[in-house]
Design an enzyme around this catalytic site. Structure first.
Site, PDB file in Angstrom:
ATOM      1  N   HIS A  87     -23.855  62.465  89.792  1.00 50.39           N
ATOM      2  CA  HIS A  87     -22.963  63.497  90.331  1.00 50.39           C
ATOM      3  C   HIS A  87     -23.653  64.848  90.242  1.00 50.39           C
ATOM      4  CE1 HIS A  87     -18.946  61.520  90.819  1.00 50.39           C
ATOM      5  NE2 HIS A  87     -19.706  60.559  90.343  1.00 50.39           N
ATOM      6  N   TYR A 214     -10.952  68.071  87.622  1.00 52.40           N
ATOM      7  CA  TYR A 214     -10.150  68.527  86.479  1.00 52.40           C
ATOM      8  C   TYR A 214      -9.094  69.472  87.042  1.00 52.40           C
ATOM      9  CZ  TYR A 214     -13.878  66.890  83.351  1.00 52.40           C
ATOM     10  OH  TYR A 214     -14.793  66.128  82.661  1.00 52.40           O
ATOM     11  N   PRO A 306     -11.283  65.006  74.665  1.00 54.08           N
ATOM     12  CA  PRO A 306     -12.061  64.323  75.709  1.00 54.08           C
ATOM     13  C   PRO A 306     -12.374  65.179  76.933  1.00 54.08           C
ATOM     14  CG  PRO A 306      -9.784  63.562  75.713  1.00 54.08           C
ATOM     15  CD  PRO A 306      -9.929  64.450  74.527  1.00 54.08           C
ATOM     16  N   LYS A 310     -17.596  64.729  76.003  1.00 59.07           N
ATOM     17  CA  LYS A 310     -18.788  65.011  75.205  1.00 59.07           C
ATOM     18  C   LYS A 310     -19.001  64.075  74.014  1.00 59.07           C
ATOM     19  CE  LYS A 310     -20.295  68.473  77.532  1.00 59.07           C
ATOM     20  NZ  LYS A 310     -21.512  68.239  78.325  1.00 59.07           N
ATOM     21  N   TYR A 398     -21.566  71.769  80.886  1.00 52.82           N
ATOM     22  CA  TYR A 398     -21.057  70.469  81.346  1.00 52.82           C
ATOM     23  C   TYR A 398     -22.165  69.425  81.376  1.00 52.82           C
ATOM     24  CZ  TYR A 398     -17.974  67.211  83.649  1.00 52.82           C
ATOM     25  OH  TYR A 398     -17.209  66.106  83.928  1.00 52.82           O
TER      26      TYR A 398
HETATM   27  C1  PHB Z   1     -13.659  59.283  82.115  1.00 57.41           C
HETATM   28  O1  PHB Z   1     -14.126  58.939  83.204  1.00 57.41           O
HETATM   29  O2  PHB Z   1     -13.118  58.469  81.349  1.00 57.41           O
HETATM   30  C2  PHB Z   1     -13.706  60.725  81.730  1.00 57.41           C
HETATM   31  C3  PHB Z   1     -14.383  61.608  82.552  1.00 57.41           C
HETATM   32  C4  PHB Z   1     -14.432  62.936  82.204  1.00 57.41           C
HETATM   33  C5  PHB Z   1     -13.791  63.374  81.068  1.00 57.41           C
HETATM   34  C6  PHB Z   1     -13.132  62.477  80.232  1.00 57.41           C
HETATM   35  C7  PHB Z   1     -13.089  61.154  80.570  1.00 57.41           C
HETATM   36  O3  PHB Z   1     -13.822  64.695  80.755  1.00 57.41           O
END
Ligand code: PHB
Ligand code: APR
Length: 406
Positions: A87, A214, A306, A310, A398
């Site tokens: 990505h 997000y 989460p 990280k 990130y």
């Molecule tokens: C996930 O794909 O489980 C995932 C992706 C990004 C995050 C947390 C979990 O910030």
């Protein structure tokens, strides 16, 4: 390879010995075991659960380039390189306004979406192939004399086992035995609890967006992620006391559609969930993360919420640094790197803690926030909209390139 391994029993009462005993076969413990194995440092990994249990645990799925590089260095990245999704960007939506953040600008490498479950399969398959000694279903693991002459005892298929070692590395997560083996007078924990959890589902439907999204909505946070072009992973901020039974699939999809907004919401493909779970959110750091001959790494030492995914990357960063320090020690270069490890690892940990806390603060609805706080949140987002520098700083955190540029 294959320097790891101890006899499974000691009928003659031999003293079993390895250089490093690792407690916990999550990503931290297993990456460390492979690193030590390649350095010809003998080790054994003691894991309370079965292999099937650990592999079935659904966790996050975003790998930083540094993590991918470590796996590649270990020769464990073939499937990751084939099946991982690269990505070059990530999207943020704030009260209906969507922005794209470029993660592959200039020297940044983007991220790879590859489920932690897949990472674990690769690590376990390779361990079996290389002779890295992993003892699943190790019951009652107990650490002795960690300040001086460390020893580990446990039960294996009903048999009492005992092992001497030079060092113990506690990679046994937030509920393990290692951290609590350090006297409370020698360790301090800094914590934040969040007044909500994440409800996650996995479904065999195409993801709503090519990028991870997000989303901050007045009803709460939502995250659109994926595992493959045909498997989606979605999360919703939920009340701390909610139960999975309160969330039948249709309620989840309805709420996700609302929070992602009309444009994205209209593109959601619904389907039956194949996994649904709730996780609390917490930030926590213990200091120092060494006591005598015991080192703590990964979730045993620190927890991140989460948001930003990280946890696994931080565990890999801890053990990569630690493996180099152990290698220097065993090659006779002295204890300087081992002595410096706790401070060095924690400097990186706090960077990541800050980012994970900040992204959680930016994208979630905090029940006690007043209008002042929500205006600050909106202003923080506008900074990302208008400032290339702010987006660049976001991207650096990130993708996890902050450590390198320090
Ligand atoms: C996930 O794909 O489980 C995932 C992706 C990004 C995050 C947390 C979990 O910030
Ligand atoms: N004895 C032996 N093993 C134990 C014990 C114990 N007393 N207690 C816990 N364990 C095992 C757990 O069963 C688990 O498999 O230690 C392992 C710890 O793994 P993780 O919790 O995954 O921790 P870590 O390797 O540090 O990885 C951190 O991965 O799983 C995610 O949420 C986690 O994102 C975080 C990252």
């Amino acid at each position: 390879m294959g320097t790891t391994g101890i006899p499974s029993t000691s009928p003659e009462g031999d003293v079993l010995h390895v250089q490093v005993a690792i407690v916990g076969a999550g990503p931290g413990g297993m990456v460390l075991a492979h690193l030590l194995d390649r350095m010809q440092i003998s080790c054994v990994v003691l894991e309370r659960r079965s292999r099937a249990y650990v592999e079935a645990r659904v966790r996050a799925g975003v790998l930083e380039q540094t993590t991918c590089d470590v796996l590649a260095r270990l020769g464990l990245a073939a499937r990751l390189q084939r099946e991982g999704l690269n990505h070059a960007g990530v999207d943020l939506v704030f009260d209906g306004q969507r922005i794209h953040i470029d993660l592959a600008q200039n020297d940044l490498a983007g991220i790879t979406v590859y489920g932690q479950q897949e990472v674990m399969k690769d690590l376990y398959d390779a361990a079996a192939a290389c002779g890295v000694d992993v003892r699943f279903e190790a019951d009652g693991v107990t650490l002795h004399d960690v300040s001086d002459v460390p020893r580990v005892t446990w039960r294996e298929r009903g048999q009492a086992m005992s092992l001497d070692c030079d060092f113990i590395v506690g990679c046994d997560g937030q509920h393990g035995v290692s951290r609590t083996s350090i006297p409370s007078t020698h360790i301090r924990t800094f914590e934040r609890a969040y007044p909500f959890g994440w409800l996650g589902i996995l479904a065999d439907v195409p993801p709503v967006s090519e990028e991870l999204v997000y989303c901050r909505h007045e009803r709460g946070f939502a995250l659109a992620s994926m595992r493959s072009p045909s498997r989606s992973r979605y999360y919703l901020q939920c009340d701390a006391d909610t139960r999975v039974e309160d969330w039948p699939d249709e309620r989840f999809w309805d709420e996700l559609t609302l929070r992602l907004g009309p444009e994205l919401g209209a593109q959601i493909t619904r389907g039956p969930s194949i996994e649904k779970s709730i996780a609390p959110l917490r930030s926590s750091v213990s200091e120092p993360i060494r006591y005598g001959k015991l080192f703590l790494a990964g979730d045993a030492a620190h927890i991140v919420p989460p948001t930003g995914a990280k946890g696994l990357n931080l565990a890999v960063a801890d053990v990569t640094l630690l493996a180099d320090a152990l290698d220097a020690h065993f090659r006779g270069e002295g204890s300087g790197a081992l002595d410096a490890w706790s401070d060095a690892a924690l400097a990186h940990v706090w960077q990541v803690e800050r980012f994970s806390w900040w992204l959680t603060r930016l994208t979630h609805v905090f029940p006690d926030d007043d209008a002042f706080e929500t205006r600050l949140q909106a202003s923080e987002f506008r900074q990302l909209v208008h400032s290339a520098g702010a987006r660049r700083a976001f991207a650096e955190h990130y993708v996890g390139s902050v450590m390198e540029s320090e």
